[in-house]
Design an enzyme around this catalytic site. Structure first.
Site, PDB file in Angstrom:
ATOM      1  N   PRO A 185      48.331  60.225  32.689  1.00 42.19           N
ATOM      2  CA  PRO A 185      48.187  61.011  31.457  1.00 42.19           C
ATOM      3  C   PRO A 185      49.374  61.954  31.254  1.00 42.19           C
ATOM      4  O   PRO A 185      49.871  62.545  32.203  1.00 42.19           O
ATOM      5  CB  PRO A 185      46.888  61.786  31.671  1.00 42.19           C
ATOM      6  CG  PRO A 185      46.650  61.797  33.133  1.00 42.19           C
ATOM      7  CD  PRO A 185      47.344  60.595  33.703  1.00 42.19           C
ATOM      8  N   GLU A 186      49.839  62.041  30.020  1.00 40.45           N
ATOM      9  CA  GLU A 186      50.934  62.933  29.660  1.00 40.45           C
ATOM     10  C   GLU A 186      50.391  64.006  28.712  1.00 40.45           C
ATOM     11  O   GLU A 186      49.175  64.087  28.518  1.00 40.45           O
ATOM     12  CB  GLU A 186      52.067  62.127  29.009  1.00 40.45           C
ATOM     13  CG  GLU A 186      52.579  61.002  29.892  1.00 40.45           C
ATOM     14  CD  GLU A 186      53.646  60.140  29.204  1.00 40.45           C
ATOM     15  OE1 GLU A 186      54.255  60.577  28.217  1.00 40.45           O
ATOM     16  OE2 GLU A 186      53.861  59.004  29.667  1.00 40.45           O
ATOM     17  N   HIS A 192      34.121  58.591  44.273  1.00 34.11           N
ATOM     18  CA  HIS A 192      35.470  59.151  44.364  1.00 34.11           C
ATOM     19  C   HIS A 192      35.614  60.553  43.772  1.00 34.11           C
ATOM     20  O   HIS A 192      36.698  60.930  43.326  1.00 34.11           O
ATOM     21  CB  HIS A 192      36.505  58.231  43.714  1.00 34.11           C
ATOM     22  CG  HIS A 192      36.387  56.787  44.126  1.00 34.11           C
ATOM     23  ND1 HIS A 192      36.471  56.393  45.448  1.00 34.11           N
ATOM     24  CD2 HIS A 192      36.184  55.674  43.392  1.00 34.11           C
ATOM     25  CE1 HIS A 192      36.323  55.071  45.507  1.00 34.11           C
ATOM     26  NE2 HIS A 192      36.141  54.621  44.282  1.00 34.11           N
TER      27      HIS A 192
END
Ligand SMILES: [Zn+2]
Length: 282
Positions: free
Chosen positions: A2-3, A89
């Site tokens: 992700p940016e 997780h």
């Protein structure tokens, strides 16, 4: 990974879920994501979330005392669930009265930090100018580019210079600006710099809108930014036709990462050849 646009979309979606709400419990399941500072992260218990913010590629929870800083790296994500139905997780879990927010990363490469001030980690202290901020002007971008002899794509991705951009949105910005990603940053003309500043802002804005339509679904472990693809023209499209000129998109390696660009309309030599061809010259 992700940016800026993806993290901005996550921050905006998270705000109504947690702002003003108290963290009733905090659990660190995989201490590796805290870089050995799991006990510090547990300080979040009992604190109230004042605001959710994004800085560069960090998502910050401002608490009534201290901060939690989340960095998603390659595969980190946020999930919202009922505690007794915890997904797999989960690295760090924050319990609210309404549900649990999990920082989840199957590879455990992401990071969760507790900070007294955001400046306490180098990544945040030395962060460059954010393309969403008023300081990101053609003049400022020009100063940044003139300081560097590196390829313009690598400068755009340098978090210490410009915050939040990665592989995807730098490839897209350079394509929109018709600039070869391999060009030396200090050799860009003023007109190109001006164009690039405009395309970076435009690309980021459009990408945020796309990443919010549909908004991130924190309840679905398989969810990814489906809408984000709509804003993509060259990234991960090797061999497909450039939507502008029809030339096949190429992939090259820069700084160990893939760059996607169009050799037809982003490189000078071919651009000249195309223009001559159009004019009927040889
Ligand atoms: Zn093209």
């Amino acid at each position: 990974m992700p940016e800026l646009p993806e993290i901005e979309a996550m921050a905006r979606t998270l705000q109504p879920l947690v702002e003003g709400r108290r963290i009733l419990g905090c659990r660190v399941i995989h201490p590796v994501v805290t870089k050995g500072r799991a006990r510090a992260v547990l300080e979040a218990k009992g604190r109230t979330v004042v605001s959710v913010e994004r800085r560069g590629k960090y998502l910050l929870l401002a608490l009534d005392r201290g901060w939690l800083a989340l960095h998603f790296r390659l595969s980190g994500q946020l999930l919202w669930y009922e505690r007794r139905h915890a997904p797999k997780h989960v690295d760090v879990a924050l319990d609210f009265a309404q549900g649990t927010l999990g920082f989840v990363d199957r590879r455990h490469l992401g990071r969760v930090y507790w900070l007294d001030r955001p400046e306490d980690i180098p990544g945040l202290a030395r962060m460059g100018v954010d393309p969403m901020s008023a300081e990101f002007t053609p003049e400022r971008l020009g100063e940044i580019l003139r300081e560097s002899r590196r390829a313009v794509k690598l400068v755009l991705m340098d978090q210490g210079k410009i915050a939040g951009l990665g592989n995807i949105w730098t490839s897209e910005s350079l394509w929109r600006a018709r600039i070869d990603p391999r060009r030396r940053a200090d050799r860009l003309t003023e007109a190109e710099t001006r164009r690039l500043a405009g395309t970076v802002v435009g690309v980021v804005r459009r990408a945020i809108e796309s990443c919010l339509d549909p908004a991130p679904n924190f309840r679905d472990p398989d969810w990814w930014f489906e809408g984000g693809d709509r804003a993509i023209r060259v990234y991960d499209r090797e061999g497909k036709r450039c939507p502008r000129c029809g030339t096949a998109i190429e992939r090259i390696a820069q700084g160990g990462r893939s760059t996607y660009y169009c050799p037809g309309c982003q490189t000078k030599a071919r651009k000249g050849a195309l223009q001559r061809a159009r004019r009927g010259e040889r």
